[in-house]
Scaffold this motif. Structure first.
Motif, PDB file in Angstrom:
ATOM      1  N   GLY A  98       0.960  -0.993   0.203  1.00 47.12           N
ATOM      2  CA  GLY A  98      -0.003  -0.087  -0.014  1.00 47.12           C
ATOM      3  C   GLY A  98       0.945   1.174   0.087  1.00 47.12           C
ATOM      4  O   GLY A  98       0.405   2.177  -0.523  1.00 47.12           O
ATOM      5  N   GLU A  99       1.958   1.091   0.878  1.00 43.02           N
ATOM      6  CA  GLU A  99       2.807   2.407   0.821  1.00 43.02           C
ATOM      7  C   GLU A  99       3.536   2.763  -0.573  1.00 43.02           C
ATOM      8  O   GLU A  99       3.549   3.880  -1.155  1.00 43.02           O
ATOM      9  N   SER A 100       3.857   1.362  -1.214  1.00 40.92           N
ATOM     10  CA  SER A 100       4.418   1.465  -2.541  1.00 40.92           C
ATOM     11  C   SER A 100       3.367   2.336  -3.546  1.00 40.92           C
ATOM     12  O   SER A 100       3.637   3.082  -4.237  1.00 40.92           O
ATOM     13  N   ALA A 101       2.187   1.805  -3.680  1.00 40.26           N
ATOM     14  CA  ALA A 101       1.353   2.317  -4.335  1.00 40.26           C
ATOM     15  C   ALA A 101       1.023   3.703  -3.913  1.00 40.26           C
ATOM     16  O   ALA A 101       0.758   4.470  -5.112  1.00 40.26           O
ATOM     17  N   GLN A 102       0.554   4.001  -2.750  1.00 42.44           N
ATOM     18  CA  GLN A 102       0.412   5.499  -2.475  1.00 42.44           C
ATOM     19  C   GLN A 102       1.523   6.383  -2.669  1.00 42.44           C
ATOM     20  O   GLN A 102       1.241   7.645  -3.152  1.00 42.44           O
ATOM     21  N   GLY A 103       2.660   6.110  -2.553  1.00 40.15           N
ATOM     22  CA  GLY A 103       3.980   7.070  -3.071  1.00 40.15           C
ATOM     23  C   GLY A 103       3.965   7.155  -4.312  1.00 40.15           C
ATOM     24  O   GLY A 103       4.210   8.089  -4.885  1.00 40.15           O
ATOM     25  N   LEU A 104       3.806   6.237  -5.179  1.00 40.00           N
ATOM     26  CA  LEU A 104       3.566   6.576  -6.545  1.00 40.00           C
ATOM     27  C   LEU A 104       2.508   7.385  -6.993  1.00 40.00           C
ATOM     28  O   LEU A 104       2.673   8.073  -7.955  1.00 40.00           O
ATOM     29  N   ALA A 105       1.313   7.153  -6.390  1.00 38.73           N
ATOM     30  CA  ALA A 105       0.213   7.855  -6.748  1.00 38.73           C
ATOM     31  C   ALA A 105       0.400   9.316  -6.421  1.00 38.73           C
ATOM     32  O   ALA A 105      -0.042  10.293  -7.266  1.00 38.73           O
ATOM     33  N   ASP A 106       1.142   9.603  -5.301  1.00 38.87           N
ATOM     34  CA  ASP A 106       1.091  10.725  -4.595  1.00 38.87           C
ATOM     35  C   ASP A 106       2.120  11.474  -5.560  1.00 38.87           C
ATOM     36  O   ASP A 106       1.784  12.892  -6.060  1.00 38.87           O
ATOM     37  N   TYR A 107       3.037  10.948  -6.406  1.00 36.27           N
ATOM     38  CA  TYR A 107       4.049  11.522  -6.792  1.00 36.27           C
ATOM     39  C   TYR A 107       3.643  11.804  -8.456  1.00 36.27           C
ATOM     40  O   TYR A 107       3.922  12.947  -8.835  1.00 36.27           O
ATOM     41  N   VAL A 108       2.741  10.926  -8.951  1.00 40.74           N
ATOM     42  CA  VAL A 108       2.261  11.014 -10.105  1.00 40.74           C
ATOM     43  C   VAL A 108       1.341  12.204 -10.181  1.00 40.74           C
ATOM     44  O   VAL A 108       1.322  13.280 -10.945  1.00 40.74           O
ATOM     45  N   VAL A 109       0.456  12.492  -9.199  1.00 44.10           N
ATOM     46  CA  VAL A 109      -0.415  13.663  -9.264  1.00 44.10           C
ATOM     47  C   VAL A 109       0.517  14.981  -8.842  1.00 44.10           C
ATOM     48  O   VAL A 109       0.272  15.898  -9.655  1.00 44.10           O
ATOM     49  N   GLN A 110       1.550  14.975  -7.991  1.00 41.17           N
ATOM     50  CA  GLN A 110       2.416  15.930  -7.732  1.00 41.17           C
ATOM     51  C   GLN A 110       2.789  16.355  -9.199  1.00 41.17           C
ATOM     52  O   GLN A 110       2.856  17.672  -9.318  1.00 41.17           O
ATOM     53  N   CYS A 169      -0.496   5.566 -20.859  1.00 39.04           N
ATOM     54  CA  CYS A 169      -0.499   5.918 -18.987  1.00 39.04           C
ATOM     55  C   CYS A 169       0.452   6.538 -18.596  1.00 39.04           C
ATOM     56  O   CYS A 169       1.559   6.813 -19.296  1.00 39.04           O
ATOM     57  N   ASP A 170       0.277   7.188 -17.469  1.00 47.46           N
ATOM     58  CA  ASP A 170       1.185   8.009 -16.645  1.00 47.46           C
ATOM     59  C   ASP A 170       2.213   7.258 -15.864  1.00 47.46           C
ATOM     60  O   ASP A 170       3.234   7.516 -15.539  1.00 47.46           O
ATOM     61  N   CYS A 171       1.660   6.062 -15.484  1.00 47.93           N
ATOM     62  CA  CYS A 171       2.221   5.165 -14.837  1.00 47.93           C
ATOM     63  C   CYS A 171       2.028   3.672 -14.917  1.00 47.93           C
ATOM     64  O   CYS A 171       0.868   3.365 -15.789  1.00 47.93           O
TER      65      CYS A 171
END
Length: 616
Positions: A98-110, A169-171
């Motif tokens: 979950g941390e891995s996916a959240q870290g990726l998601a947050d960075y992609v949005v940022q 896709c973005d990621c």
């Protein structure tokens, strides 16, 4: 991170922490584990796992607690990979995935700021809990405002790389632990290029993972109903086969193929691609056919096509039934292993090929075909890593093709080179760990396309009445006999990490002056970017090349060297041994082979002795 005072002052938590401190004093658990357990007991972000941690402490499961808490599981060459366990900072579980996916998601949005439409492609393999982790990752992406394209069946890693590019896709996320044991799982994280994440994105994503407080999830079924998760399995299957089949070469197709997916995803990619390419006599090896994360019929339950043992039973069937070629792909179908008869009689003896030998066979075949088609120009190039056989470079040079070969381990660096040098001039990329790619449809190694090209080579050689092993022998006589070997020294847990650091330090500060009876002339240290000439008065020069934890010891005899690096995906140090004789010395291949086998044995003995002494 700040602790929750209510938790820190809880009598139950205080009692548990006291027990943990006492266990550390008694040598039952490491200081690193103590610190990480404290976080999981006192920080609110780990609240869902607290009862399980407390139960383990109450049951005094100190070894297990140390194993899963002694460190924080890192991002390696392909993402975050390790053993699955319900709790632990050093285990694969809902929290670390979950941390891995959240870290990726947050960075992609940022990273994309106000971009209105963001998307992520996700796929998974046959491992235990892969589908569960996939759904978790999808929920996190949707909660962050990122739409998900889901390959909702067992699919290959190269298909995920293709999907990221094809769907713009973005990621991307691939849930797989590749060829690791059944106990393991992982996520491989991809950027919009279709390649695994590279600097500067990787560091920023890792920072987000390490600082992740809250994992935000949507409801998967609701997201599916709302169109925020879209299943694209059939769509990508068709597009992938169309794109990958464009990499085929003309020629005969009369060859009998026995294929093993090693209980993984490969059948869905390999068989349709071979059929599209005109191969009609393809049989899937039944004992390895069933998708199964336990890999039940594979020796040692490790589905690694690098392991000769996985071919023993298929070879028995091939000899009895007259097959010409055996191919096997790992569980996520990005690596290829090959076995073929030593001669032209399929009922005679068979032998497997190493990853370096397959790399050379495909290099020569691809470059021959490209030359015949007139598609080689003065900008054409092939790519390999620093620990892949220099025979590939020599084959490229003979075809007047440039070889980019100073890359660290990891196919993402080959992908980066493709985009830097220009994909339109890319002919072939390879790495010694059985990874190969042609074409520009993906940015990761592809076991299915490698199967297609190897089948084409086998059919062409059969039509000429030549065995694949004889074809390789021709390359050795032309370019010199090359023999390579790999030593894996496993160093698990906190003690293993300390041993790895001690070993690498010894190679840097006090390297051996001779190995296998040969003088060590130079030491290349890619971490410090230095090249040290050994002797009575060592001379240190600057070293051009990538920066990474890799050391290469060059012998006085040209083409003979040893490379040392900690694995980025498993708790082990890898020793790569390279030997070579020049072309003149290689005309009598049997005698030359005996010389190099003895040389490798001597090198291995000395390398193991040095490693044993250095970690005491």
């Amino acid at each position: 991170m700040a602790s929750d005072p209510a938790l820190s002052e809880s009598p139950q938590v205080q009692t548990a922490l006291t027990a943990v401190e006492m266990a550390c004093q008694d040598g039952k658990i490491t200081a690193g584990a103590v610190e990480n357990i404290r976080c999981w007991l006192t920080e609110n972000r780990y609240r869902d796992y607290r009862e399980s941690v407390l139960r383990h402490i109450s049951d005094q499961q100190w070894q297990k607690l140390d194993d899963v808490f002694w460190t924080i599981i890192p991002f390696g060459t392909g993402g975050r990979r390790g053993r699955m366990y319900e709790i632990g900072s050093n285990a694969i579980n809902d929290r670390t995935i979950g941390e891995s996916a959240q870290g990726l998601a947050d960075y992609v949005v940022q990273y994309h700021g106000g971009k209105k439409s963001l998307s992520c492609a996700i796929a998974y393999d046959t491992r235990h809990r892969s589908r569960h982790f996939t759904e978790l990752c999808a929920e996190i992406m949707v909660a962050a405002g990122i739409n998900v394209y889901l390959l909702d069946d067992y699919r290959a890693t190269p298909q995920l790389s293709f999907a990221v590019r094809h769907l713009q896709c973005d990621c991307g996320i691939m849930v797989t632990a590749s060829h690791n044991p059944p106990s393991d799982n992982a996520v491989k994280v991809y950027w919009s290029s279709g390649a695994q994440v590279l600097p500067p994105h990787d560091k920023a994503i890792i920072e987000g993972v390490m600082n992740c407080q809250e994992i935000k999830r949507a409801n998967f079924e609701q997201a599916l109903a709302d169109g925020q998760v879209e299943i694209v399995t059939d769509r990508i299957d068709a597009a992938y086969i169309d794109a990958a089949s464009e990499c085929r070469f003309p020629g005969p197709r009369d060859v009998r193929i026995l294929y093993s997916p090693l209980h993984g995803v490969g059948e869905a990619a390999v068989v349709p691609l071979l059929q599209r390419d005109g191969f009609e006599d393809v049989v899937v090896y039944e004992p390895h056919r069933q998708p199964n994360g336990d890999f039940p019929n594979v020796p040692g339950h490790v589905s690694n096509p690098e392991n000769k043992a996985v071919f023993e039973k298929p070879i028995e069937q091939a000899r009895q039934e007259g097959f010409d070629l055996i191919m096997a792909t790992d569980p996520d179908c990005d690596r290829l292993g090959v076995a073929a008869p030593l001669g032209t009689d399929s009922k005679g003896p068979w032998s497997t090929f190493t990853g370096n030998q397959i790399a050379a066979l495909l290099a020569n075949f691809i470059l021959d075909k490209a030359a015949a088609a007139g598609t080689i120009n003065d900008q054409s190039y092939v790519v390999k890593t620093l620990v892949t056989s220099e025979l590939v470079r020599r084959i490229a040079t003979a075809h007047q093709v440039r070889c980019v070969g100073d890359l660290l381990v990891g196919f993402k660096y080959i992908a980066e080179t493709m985009d830097h040098e220009g994909p339109e001039n890319f002919l072939y990329g390879c790495e010694e760990s059985h990874g190969y790619l042609v074409g520009s449809y993906a940015r990761d190694k592809d076991g299915a396309v490698a199967c297609m090209l190897m089948s084409e080579l086998a059919a062409e050689l059969k039509a000429k009445g030549q065995s694949m092993h004889d074809y390789l022998g021709e390359l050795y006589r032309q370019h010199g006999l090359h023999r390579e070997d790999l030593i894996n020294v496993f160093m698990e847990g906190s003690e293993g990490m300390a041993a790895m650091k001690s070993l690498m330090k010894a190679f840097r500060e006090n390297p051996p002056r001779s190995l296998g009876g040969m003088t060590v002339a130079y030491v290349r240290d890619y971490e410090s970017q230095t090249r040290t000439t050994l002797g009575d008065s060592p001379v240190v020069d600057s070293l051009q090349g990538p920066v990474g934890n890799l050391i290469i010891l060059d012998m006085m005899e040209e083409g003979n060297y040893v490379a040392v690096r900690p694995s980025g995906t498993e708790p082990k140090v890898k020793f790569y041994i390279f030997t070579r004789l020049d072309a003149i010395e290689s005309q009598d291949l049997e005698a030359a082979d005996t010389r190099l086998i003895d040389r490798i044995a001597a090198l291995e003995e000395d390398v193991r002795d040095f490693a044993r002494i250095s970690v005491v």
